[in-house]
Design a protein around this motif. Structure first.
Motif, PDB file in Angstrom:
ATOM      1  N   SER A   1      25.371  25.812 -37.519  1.00 57.62           N
ATOM      2  CA  SER A   1      25.179  27.247 -37.777  1.00 57.62           C
ATOM      3  C   SER A   1      24.961  27.596 -36.053  1.00 57.62           C
ATOM      4  O   SER A   1      24.803  28.195 -35.649  1.00 57.62           O
ATOM      5  CB  SER A   1      23.715  27.660 -38.544  1.00 57.62           C
ATOM      6  OG  SER A   1      23.974  26.989 -39.321  1.00 57.62           O
ATOM      7  N   GLU A   2      25.527  26.150 -35.323  1.00 60.41           N
ATOM      8  CA  GLU A   2      25.169  26.465 -34.129  1.00 60.41           C
ATOM      9  C   GLU A   2      23.719  27.268 -33.259  1.00 60.41           C
ATOM     10  O   GLU A   2      23.754  28.126 -32.785  1.00 60.41           O
ATOM     11  CB  GLU A   2      26.262  28.060 -33.322  1.00 60.41           C
ATOM     12  CG  GLU A   2      27.410  26.866 -33.149  1.00 60.41           C
ATOM     13  CD  GLU A   2      28.711  27.997 -32.845  1.00 60.41           C
ATOM     14  OE1 GLU A   2      28.424  28.817 -32.035  1.00 60.41           O
ATOM     15  OE2 GLU A   2      29.660  28.085 -32.735  1.00 60.41           O
TER      16      GLU A   2
ATOM     17  N   GLN B   1      19.509  21.069 -21.792  1.00 64.46           N
ATOM     18  CA  GLN B   1      21.420  21.201 -21.065  1.00 64.46           C
ATOM     19  C   GLN B   1      22.162  21.247 -22.614  1.00 64.46           C
ATOM     20  O   GLN B   1      21.769  20.354 -23.436  1.00 64.46           O
ATOM     21  CB  GLN B   1      22.158  20.743 -20.140  1.00 64.46           C
ATOM     22  CG  GLN B   1      21.419  20.477 -18.505  1.00 64.46           C
ATOM     23  CD  GLN B   1      21.578  19.503 -17.891  1.00 64.46           C
ATOM     24  OE1 GLN B   1      22.770  18.746 -18.266  1.00 64.46           O
ATOM     25  NE2 GLN B   1      21.703  19.812 -16.523  1.00 64.46           N
ATOM     26  N   LEU B   2      23.075  21.625 -22.282  1.00 61.59           N
ATOM     27  CA  LEU B   2      24.040  21.771 -23.675  1.00 61.59           C
ATOM     28  C   LEU B   2      25.517  21.405 -22.940  1.00 61.59           C
ATOM     29  O   LEU B   2      25.976  22.423 -22.652  1.00 61.59           O
ATOM     30  CB  LEU B   2      23.679  22.976 -24.833  1.00 61.59           C
ATOM     31  CG  LEU B   2      24.494  22.706 -25.948  1.00 61.59           C
ATOM     32  CD1 LEU B   2      23.938  21.942 -26.868  1.00 61.59           C
ATOM     33  CD2 LEU B   2      24.219  24.553 -27.047  1.00 61.59           C
ATOM     34  N   PHE B   3      26.085  20.522 -24.117  1.00 62.83           N
ATOM     35  CA  PHE B   3      27.139  20.824 -23.439  1.00 62.83           C
ATOM     36  C   PHE B   3      28.689  21.004 -24.823  1.00 62.83           C
ATOM     37  O   PHE B   3      27.665  20.381 -25.993  1.00 62.83           O
ATOM     38  CB  PHE B   3      27.950  19.306 -22.531  1.00 62.83           C
ATOM     39  CG  PHE B   3      27.105  19.220 -21.444  1.00 62.83           C
ATOM     40  CD1 PHE B   3      28.083  19.394 -20.628  1.00 62.83           C
ATOM     41  CD2 PHE B   3      25.623  18.623 -21.625  1.00 62.83           C
ATOM     42  CE1 PHE B   3      27.370  19.199 -19.359  1.00 62.83           C
ATOM     43  CE2 PHE B   3      25.067  18.530 -19.930  1.00 62.83           C
ATOM     44  CZ  PHE B   3      25.868  18.818 -19.139  1.00 62.83           C
ATOM     45  N   THR B   4      30.059  21.481 -24.610  1.00 69.63           N
ATOM     46  CA  THR B   4      30.644  21.284 -26.203  1.00 69.63           C
ATOM     47  C   THR B   4      31.279  20.337 -25.186  1.00 69.63           C
ATOM     48  O   THR B   4      32.154  19.721 -24.694  1.00 69.63           O
ATOM     49  CB  THR B   4      30.861  22.665 -25.610  1.00 69.63           C
ATOM     50  OG1 THR B   4      31.541  22.601 -24.812  1.00 69.63           O
ATOM     51  CG2 THR B   4      31.038  23.726 -26.262  1.00 69.63           C
ATOM     52  N   CYS B   5      32.230  19.923 -26.770  1.00 62.01           N
ATOM     53  CA  CYS B   5      32.141  18.211 -25.994  1.00 62.01           C
ATOM     54  C   CYS B   5      34.139  18.156 -27.008  1.00 62.01           C
ATOM     55  O   CYS B   5      34.226  18.630 -28.676  1.00 62.01           O
ATOM     56  CB  CYS B   5      32.083  17.003 -26.937  1.00 62.01           C
ATOM     57  SG  CYS B   5      30.638  17.132 -26.347  1.00 62.01           S
ATOM     58  N   SER B   6      34.502  18.538 -26.597  1.00 61.40           N
ATOM     59  CA  SER B   6      36.349  18.503 -27.000  1.00 61.40           C
ATOM     60  C   SER B   6      36.978  17.653 -26.729  1.00 61.40           C
ATOM     61  O   SER B   6      37.568  17.253 -25.028  1.00 61.40           O
ATOM     62  CB  SER B   6      36.957  20.032 -27.182  1.00 61.40           C
ATOM     63  OG  SER B   6      36.263  20.755 -26.003  1.00 61.40           O
TER      64      SER B   6
ATOM     65  N   ALA C   1      30.758  19.721 -36.401  1.00 62.23           N
ATOM     66  CA  ALA C   1      30.516  19.930 -37.612  1.00 62.23           C
ATOM     67  C   ALA C   1      31.892  20.769 -37.573  1.00 62.23           C
ATOM     68  O   ALA C   1      33.266  19.287 -37.165  1.00 62.23           O
ATOM     69  CB  ALA C   1      30.255  22.038 -37.521  1.00 62.23           C
ATOM     70  N   SER C   2      32.907  21.816 -37.164  1.00 61.19           N
ATOM     71  CA  SER C   2      33.761  21.697 -38.231  1.00 61.19           C
ATOM     72  C   SER C   2      34.713  22.562 -36.465  1.00 61.19           C
ATOM     73  O   SER C   2      35.749  21.631 -36.503  1.00 61.19           O
ATOM     74  CB  SER C   2      34.370  23.118 -38.835  1.00 61.19           C
ATOM     75  OG  SER C   2      33.643  24.359 -38.181  1.00 61.19           O
TER      76      SER C   2
END
Length: 595
Positions: free
Chosen positions: A271-272, A588-593, A573-574
């Protein structure tokens, strides 16, 4: 003895009209019942020609009964069946629309002294009129202001939007408190704004000095009083603060928020949504959750938890928009992330330190308690727990995870001070067992699990030595327990792997700076194109250190916090994964990819 008729009026008055005492009730004109009264404009006025004379002789005292009525405010009403005298210096003409002209006390919109009127249109408190009719000894009495006769059943309740305070002093005190409250609210808003600006300045300063803190860590890694051979003897691999050139995985700062009193973090990747536990700043404030949408970062919902919940110790996001909340108020709560309400609550004998759900059957949830026990709950049974299991020690279980497996057994892995243990929660009377090779490692402060639970990393800090001999020897020894000023202590990270999907064994060790006080969280981040990463809070930089497994080689360091990191969570999630960290005043919020 003379009696006083306070409403005696001369027969010469053209408005005077004698009404017979024996007048039948049916003689009243029906038009008297038709009232056109605006309650907001009702004002009681006494006739100007009202004359109080003492004309009656003592021998006529038997003809009329003189009575006294005590009003709700302590005033005295004295009179006979022919009229009423308001004693104690009351002047009906000076009364306001919110004050009863009999007792000079404010009437109310409900209750015994509610606002009412009689056929003549004058307004009183109902209890005053009822007492007056009862003291007259009949079902009839005369209006205290105009002497018009009325019956008890003629008293009409008015539904007026006026609520009187039962005491003028209390009303004045209430007004003063309201003014004081408004002043305090204004001062608080001003102070919070100043504090917010100061925090922003501090965050900006620490962000700019991040590179300097990393250089400081490099200095301590190579120049501190720990000898260089210590790192090679204990299998600490070369430090690579800039990251690996061959590593194809990126971390991008998505957003950061200023928070107050943050302690525990939860991430719903599907749901972010990010959840942060905290406490209201008011005196005796209740604990609450801050709900932050990644898609709308400026919108923050403050959700107050039920009373007696206590401080939140752990958050676990479940499927179907649900979350488990473990709290020190001896509660395990099931929280709906859609309705923002606690939908189920279990009361436990001791505070709850950790929680999780079964990876194979989400109907089962687990709670790790302060006394070292594990409680098993079936969400389909709301009255009691399904099982309660004794641990190996009485130390609090600060971490609990469900083990993913292919058979029908239900197992969990927990971590307390002695180390990680395996529990067969489906077995009857089975005790947990410590993972082989994990004895006497120090104090276990964290346990990270991969999504498949095939890899674990248990983090330890050295035990505090209390003997004088040990204290003196530790000043010259090169053991990992030696503290480094300002950087915490050198702790041990132990990689544990599962063999053939059944048994866990110790694989390799790494080292880093860990907290001397806090039970810190850590995480294992699975990648598609490279080896998994181990993320933990580094006390030397107050940031996140990312090490590649199984080598524990440092590949990246994230932006530091102004203060020490209190919680670290990873969820995926997806889409891309999310790595979140919180300190006392910053999220702090990081995106990981993959790159």
């Amino acid at each position: 003895m003379a009696t006083i008729d306070p409403f005696y009026i001369s027969e010469e008055d053209p408005d005077y009209q004698i009404e017979e005492e024996e007048e039948d009730d049916d003689d009243f004109d029906e038009e008297d019942y038709e009232l056109d009264i605006n309650p907001s404009e009702l004002v009681s006025h006494a006739p100007e020609n009202l004359v109080f004379e003492a004309l009656m002789e003592e021998e006529n005292a038997d003809e009329e009964d003189v009575v006294e009525v005590c009003g709700p405010g302590g005033g005295t009403i004295r009179g006979s069946s022919g009229g009423v005298e308001m004693a104690d210096g009351f002047d009906p003409a000076s009364s306001s629309s919110a004050v009863c002209p009999v007792c000079y006390e404010p009437w109310t919109s409900e209750g015994p002294h509610r606002v009412c009127c009689i056929l003549c249109g004058h307004v009183y408190g109902r209890s005053c009129l009822e007492k007056w009719v009862e003291r007259c000894g009949s079902y009839k009495a005369k209006c205290p202001q105009c002497s018009r006769q009325f019956r008890k059943k003629d008293i009409i309740n008015l539904f007026a939007p006026v609520i009187g305070v039962q005491h003028q002093n209390l009303y004045k005190e209430l007004c003063a408190l309201r003014e004081k409250n408004e002043l305090l609210i204004s001062e608080k808003a001003q102070l919070m704004e100043e504090l917010k600006n100061e925090k922003k300045k501090a965050c900006l300063q620490h962000s700019k000095s991040g590179s300097a803190q990393r250089r400081l860590f490099d200095y301590f890694s190579h120049q501190c009083d720990l000898p260089a051979q210590f790192f090679s003897e204990h299998n600490i691999l070369p430090h690579n603060p800039g990251g690996s050139d061959n590593f194809q995985f990126s971390f991008v700062l998505k957003n950061e928020w200023i928070v107050d009193g943050a302690h525990v973090l939860g991430i719903d990747a599907a749901s972010e949504i990010v959840f942060v536990s905290g406490k209201t700043t008011s005196f005796g404030g209740e604990h609450l959750l801050s709900k932050i949408s990644v898609l709308a970062p400026s919108e923050i919902d403050k959700i107050q938890l039920p009373p007696n919940t206590g401080a939140v110790r752990d958050l676990c996001i479940l499927p179907s928009s649900l979350a488990l909340i473990a709290s020190l108020g001896k509660k395990l709560s099931l929280f709906s992330t859609r309705s923002n309400q606690v939908v189920l609550k279990y009361d436990l004998p001791v505070p709850v330190w950790s929680c999780s759900y079964d990876a194979n059957d989400p109907n089962y949830v687990y709670a790790g308690l302060q006394n070292g026990m594990v409680f098993v709950f079936d969400l389909r049974q709301t009255e009691r727990c399904a099982a309660s299991l004794e641990g190996l020690s009485r130390h609090p279980i600060h971490t609990i995870h469900s083990i993913v497996h292919n058979d029908n057994t239900r197992k969990v892995i927990t971590a307390s001070a002695p180390g990680p243990c395996i529990w067969n929660v489906g077995g009857i009377g089975e005790r947990p067992s410590l993972i082989p090779g994990m004895e006497n490692q120090g104090i276990c402060i964290s346990l990270a699990c991969s999504s498949s639970t095939d890899e674990l990393v248990a983090s330890y800090r050295p035990k505090v030595e209390v003997s004088n001999d040990t204290a003196s020897s530790s000043q010259t020894s090169s053991s990992p327990s030696q503290p480094i000023s300002g950087c915490g202590k050198v702790g041990t990270h132990v990689l544990i792997k599962r063999l053939n999907g059944t048994q866990y064994f110790r694989h390799r060790d790494g080292f880093g700076y860990v907290s001397e006080l806090r039970m810190q969280k850590s995480a294992i981040i699975s990648t598609e194109c490279s080896n998994p990463l181990f993320a933990y809070a580094d006390e030397s930089t107050r940031g996140v250190c990312l090490s590649e497994l199984p080598s524990f080689q440092v590949v990246n360091r994230l932006m530091p916090h102004p203060t020490h990191i209190l919680d670290l969570r990873y969820a995926k999630a997806s889409g891309p994964g999310f790595l979140g960290t919180i300190s006392e005043d910053k999220l702090q919020l990081f995106t990981c990819s993959n790159v």
